[in-house]
Enzyme design. Structure first.
Site, PDB file in Angstrom:
ATOM      1  N   PRO A 129      19.969   7.760 -16.768  1.00 10.37           N
ATOM      2  CA  PRO A 129      20.974   8.751 -16.373  1.00 10.37           C
ATOM      3  C   PRO A 129      22.228   8.516 -17.209  1.00 10.37           C
ATOM      4  O   PRO A 129      22.667   7.374 -17.350  1.00 10.37           O
ATOM      5  CB  PRO A 129      21.235   8.421 -14.896  1.00 10.37           C
ATOM      6  CG  PRO A 129      20.807   7.004 -14.716  1.00 10.37           C
ATOM      7  CD  PRO A 129      19.757   6.728 -15.749  1.00 10.37           C
ATOM      8  N   MET A 130      22.775   9.565 -17.790  1.00 15.30           N
ATOM      9  CA  MET A 130      24.003   9.409 -18.584  1.00 15.30           C
ATOM     10  C   MET A 130      24.925  10.587 -18.317  1.00 15.30           C
ATOM     11  O   MET A 130      24.627  11.723 -18.710  1.00 15.30           O
ATOM     12  CB  MET A 130      23.668   9.309 -20.078  1.00 15.30           C
ATOM     13  CG  MET A 130      23.079   7.964 -20.467  1.00 15.30           C
ATOM     14  SD  MET A 130      22.801   7.818 -22.242  1.00 15.30           S
ATOM     15  CE  MET A 130      21.318   8.790 -22.450  1.00 15.30           C
ATOM     16  N   LYS A 171      19.634   1.949  -8.832  1.00 18.26           N
ATOM     17  CA  LYS A 171      19.942   1.438 -10.177  1.00 18.26           C
ATOM     18  C   LYS A 171      21.229   0.631 -10.083  1.00 18.26           C
ATOM     19  O   LYS A 171      22.225   1.107  -9.532  1.00 18.26           O
ATOM     20  CB  LYS A 171      20.112   2.604 -11.153  1.00 18.26           C
ATOM     21  CG  LYS A 171      20.493   2.174 -12.564  1.00 18.26           C
ATOM     22  CD  LYS A 171      20.385   3.352 -13.530  1.00 18.26           C
ATOM     23  CE  LYS A 171      20.786   2.969 -14.945  1.00 18.26           C
ATOM     24  NZ  LYS A 171      22.243   2.909 -15.144  1.00 18.26           N
ATOM     25  N   CYS A 197      27.556   1.998 -11.868  1.00 13.38           N
ATOM     26  CA  CYS A 197      28.609   2.614 -12.677  1.00 13.38           C
ATOM     27  C   CYS A 197      29.847   1.720 -12.731  1.00 13.38           C
ATOM     28  O   CYS A 197      30.382   1.321 -11.697  1.00 13.38           O
ATOM     29  CB  CYS A 197      28.983   3.983 -12.122  1.00 13.38           C
ATOM     30  SG  CYS A 197      30.295   4.733 -13.090  1.00 13.38           S
ATOM     31  N   GLN A 254      20.188  11.438  -9.329  1.00  7.97           N
ATOM     32  CA  GLN A 254      20.994  10.266  -8.961  1.00  7.97           C
ATOM     33  C   GLN A 254      22.298  10.674  -8.281  1.00  7.97           C
ATOM     34  O   GLN A 254      22.992  11.576  -8.750  1.00  7.97           O
ATOM     35  CB  GLN A 254      21.326   9.436 -10.204  1.00  7.97           C
ATOM     36  CG  GLN A 254      21.960   8.101  -9.846  1.00  7.97           C
ATOM     37  CD  GLN A 254      22.478   7.333 -11.042  1.00  7.97           C
ATOM     38  OE1 GLN A 254      23.408   7.781 -11.711  1.00  7.97           O
ATOM     39  NE2 GLN A 254      21.894   6.188 -11.318  1.00  7.97           N
ATOM     40  N   ARG A 310      21.542   4.838 -24.486  1.00 10.17           N
ATOM     41  CA  ARG A 310      22.203   5.230 -25.738  1.00 10.17           C
ATOM     42  C   ARG A 310      21.225   5.342 -26.904  1.00 10.17           C
ATOM     43  O   ARG A 310      21.433   6.146 -27.811  1.00 10.17           O
ATOM     44  CB  ARG A 310      23.324   4.226 -26.051  1.00 10.17           C
ATOM     45  CG  ARG A 310      24.484   4.336 -25.065  1.00 10.17           C
ATOM     46  CD  ARG A 310      25.354   3.106 -25.103  1.00 10.17           C
ATOM     47  NE  ARG A 310      24.615   1.923 -24.675  1.00 10.17           N
ATOM     48  CZ  ARG A 310      25.066   0.686 -24.758  1.00 10.17           C
ATOM     49  NH1 ARG A 310      26.258   0.469 -25.253  1.00 10.17           N
ATOM     50  NH2 ARG A 310      24.335  -0.328 -24.337  1.00 10.17           N
TER      51      ARG A 310
HETATM   52  C1  FMN Z   1      27.678   8.169 -21.787  1.00 13.36           C
HETATM   53  C2  FMN Z   1      27.042   7.347 -20.698  1.00 13.36           C
HETATM   54  C3  FMN Z   1      26.992   7.844 -19.418  1.00 13.36           C
HETATM   55  C4  FMN Z   1      26.375   7.099 -18.391  1.00 13.36           C
HETATM   56  N1  FMN Z   1      26.260   7.647 -17.143  1.00 13.36           N
HETATM   57  C5  FMN Z   1      25.535   7.000 -16.196  1.00 13.36           C
HETATM   58  C6  FMN Z   1      25.231   7.625 -14.949  1.00 13.36           C
HETATM   59  O1  FMN Z   1      25.594   8.780 -14.697  1.00 13.36           O
HETATM   60  N2  FMN Z   1      24.507   6.907 -14.040  1.00 13.36           N
HETATM   61  C7  FMN Z   1      24.064   5.626 -14.297  1.00 13.36           C
HETATM   62  O2  FMN Z   1      23.400   5.017 -13.450  1.00 13.36           O
HETATM   63  N3  FMN Z   1      24.328   5.030 -15.473  1.00 13.36           N
HETATM   64  C8  FMN Z   1      25.016   5.688 -16.424  1.00 13.36           C
HETATM   65  N4  FMN Z   1      25.199   5.111 -17.644  1.00 13.36           N
HETATM   66  C9  FMN Z   1      24.577   3.806 -17.918  1.00 13.36           C
HETATM   67  C10 FMN Z   1      23.181   3.999 -18.529  1.00 13.36           C
HETATM   68  O3  FMN Z   1      22.315   4.638 -17.627  1.00 13.36           O
HETATM   69  C11 FMN Z   1      22.571   2.638 -18.926  1.00 13.36           C
HETATM   70  O4  FMN Z   1      22.461   1.835 -17.784  1.00 13.36           O
HETATM   71  C12 FMN Z   1      23.423   1.915 -19.960  1.00 13.36           C
HETATM   72  O5  FMN Z   1      23.854   2.789 -20.976  1.00 13.36           O
HETATM   73  C13 FMN Z   1      22.651   0.747 -20.587  1.00 13.36           C
HETATM   74  O6  FMN Z   1      21.493   1.212 -21.218  1.00 13.36           O
HETATM   75  P1  FMN Z   1      21.413   1.403 -22.834  1.00 13.36           P
HETATM   76  O7  FMN Z   1      21.808   0.098 -23.444  1.00 13.36           O
HETATM   77  O8  FMN Z   1      19.990   1.774 -23.080  1.00 13.36           O
HETATM   78  O9  FMN Z   1      22.382   2.487 -23.189  1.00 13.36           O
HETATM   79  C14 FMN Z   1      25.832   5.820 -18.662  1.00 13.36           C
HETATM   80  C15 FMN Z   1      25.914   5.321 -19.964  1.00 13.36           C
HETATM   81  C16 FMN Z   1      26.495   6.062 -20.973  1.00 13.36           C
HETATM   82  C17 FMN Z   1      26.527   5.492 -22.364  1.00 13.36           C
END
Ligand code: FMN
Length: 350
Positions: A32-33, A156, A117, A87, A242
């Site tokens: 989720p992002m 999460k 978060c 989520q 990412r």
């Molecule tokens: C732009 C952005 C927005 C995110 N929004 C959420 C979100 O809405 N909910 C959530 O549980 N995590 C959110 N995250 C965290 C990601 O889901 C993930 O846990 C984190 O980026 C680590 O994973 P990665 O290294 O593969 O990016 C966000 C991360 C980024 C970069």
């Protein structure tokens, strides 16, 4: 409690796992992002393949409970997106339970609670990762949400709030006891933000402690990092965030590797087409040029890091004030680079 029915491939790595009766196949999911994983981005990643599950951006429980239009739009998904996890975040157990019911009624496959978060705004109201510092409240939220819905419930979170409170395994066990059916753990603490030194011990500890699927998250970007994460933690699957913006094919490449296949290579033509797909699909969805540019730039700045000499393209795209300008810069960059450079040897591929 659901039994783990994770299947493994020829390398002994997971190829699929079950959240209750929903098979997540492949065992690679899109994170989720907020601001990124809207319906357009999720469908694009799914259309490439290699994605077993997608999540919506986090949605405030207060807003979704009130059926706020913007919140409902964030929770919207297409019939071709199943299975889909929606989520929510919040700190009020009753409000979270009512929000979860709305999500269930919208037809989501899975309800996911955000306890990871790090944002100051969310934590200031005890939501997101701040809940990891309030275990009683966190457990009550899971209990109330569980009682309110019949679809699977997952959580999460991060490994902890800070270096002194890395309590993800204890929380995961308590959530399992309350009826959670899957746990995703990002190895960083809230204090780490998006930095910190890689420490995946708490994911492994969770896996050893609970009987529901554990999904490992944090810097999984390609087949190597996925394999390393899975071997070191024993997790049932990996979540990619990412990395999917940098290389939208990364989930497919990981899934192929987990199945023992040779991961596909990405060439420059495909990268160019993908940029146009981002642009076109967002424009179709958002309709307004300015809004389209905003979303496009957010993804393009990550995407360009995987393109050789992409820095120059990134700068031109981020400066662009119109869709025509974006197209102009993209054409010039790829015309030049396609004529001057050998095909890209994808460095992500083992
Ligand atoms: C732009 C952005 C927005 C995110 N929004 C959420 C979100 O809405 N909910 C959530 O549980 N995590 C959110 N995250 C965290 C990601 O889901 C993930 O846990 C984190 O980026 C680590 O994973 P990665 O290294 O593969 O990016 C966000 C991360 C980024 C970069």
């Amino acid at each position: 409690m659901s039994q783990i029915k994770t299947e493994t491939g020829p390398l002994g790595l997971p190829t699929s796992y079950m959240i209750r009766d929903i098979r997540i196949d492949p065992a690679v999911v899109l994170a989720p992002m907020e601001g990124v994983s809207n319906i357009v981005f999720r469908r694009l990643i799914r259309s490439i393949g290699g994605c077993g599950l997608t999540y919506t951006e986090f949605i405030a429980s207060k807003a979704i409970r009130a059926r706020n239009q913007k919140a409902l739009l964030m929770a919207d998904f297409d019939p071709d997106e199943y299975p889909i996890s929606v989520q929510i975040f919040g700190k009020d157990p009753e409000e979270m339970a009512e929000a979860a019911k709305v999500v269930e009624d919208l037809g989501a496959s899975i309800l996911d609670i955000n306890m990871g978060c790090p944002s100051k705004k969310v934590c200031a109201h005890s939501g997101g990762s701040a809940l990891m510092r309030e275990p009683k409240l966190a457990i009550e939220i899971v209990r109330k949400v569980r009682a309110a819905i019949s679809i699977p419930l997952t959580v999460k979170m991060r490994s902890g709030f800070d270096a002194n409170q890395r309590n993800a395994p204890e929380l995961a066990l308590a959530f399992q006891d309350e009826g959670a059916e899957g746990i995703t753990i990002h190895w960083r603490t809230r204090e780490d933000g998006y930095k910190g030194t890689r420490q995946i011990d708490k994911i492994a500890e969770c896996k050893a402690k609970i009987q529901i699927p554990v999904i490992a998250n944090g810097d999984v970007t390609n087949p190597q990092s996925a394999e390393q994460m899975l071997r070191e933690t024993g997790a049932d699957g990996v979540m990619v965030g990412r990395g999917a913006m940098r290389n939208p094919w990364s989930l497919l490449q990981i899934a192929q590797h987990l199945r023992g296949e040779k991961p596909m290579c990405v060439d420059r033509e495909a990268q160019k087409s993908m940029l146009y797909l981002f642009l076109d699909r967002h424009h179709q969805y958002l309709r307004h040029e300015k809004a389209t540019l905003g979303k496009f730039k957010q993804i393009a700045k990550h995407f360009c890091t995987e393109i050789p000499n992409g820095d120059q393209l990134r700068r031109s795209l981020l400066r662009s004030q119109s869709i025509d300008e974006i197209i102009h810069h993209t054409e010039i960059f790829f015309d030049l680079s396609l004529s001057q450079q050998p095909p890209l040897q994808n460095q992500n591929v083992i």
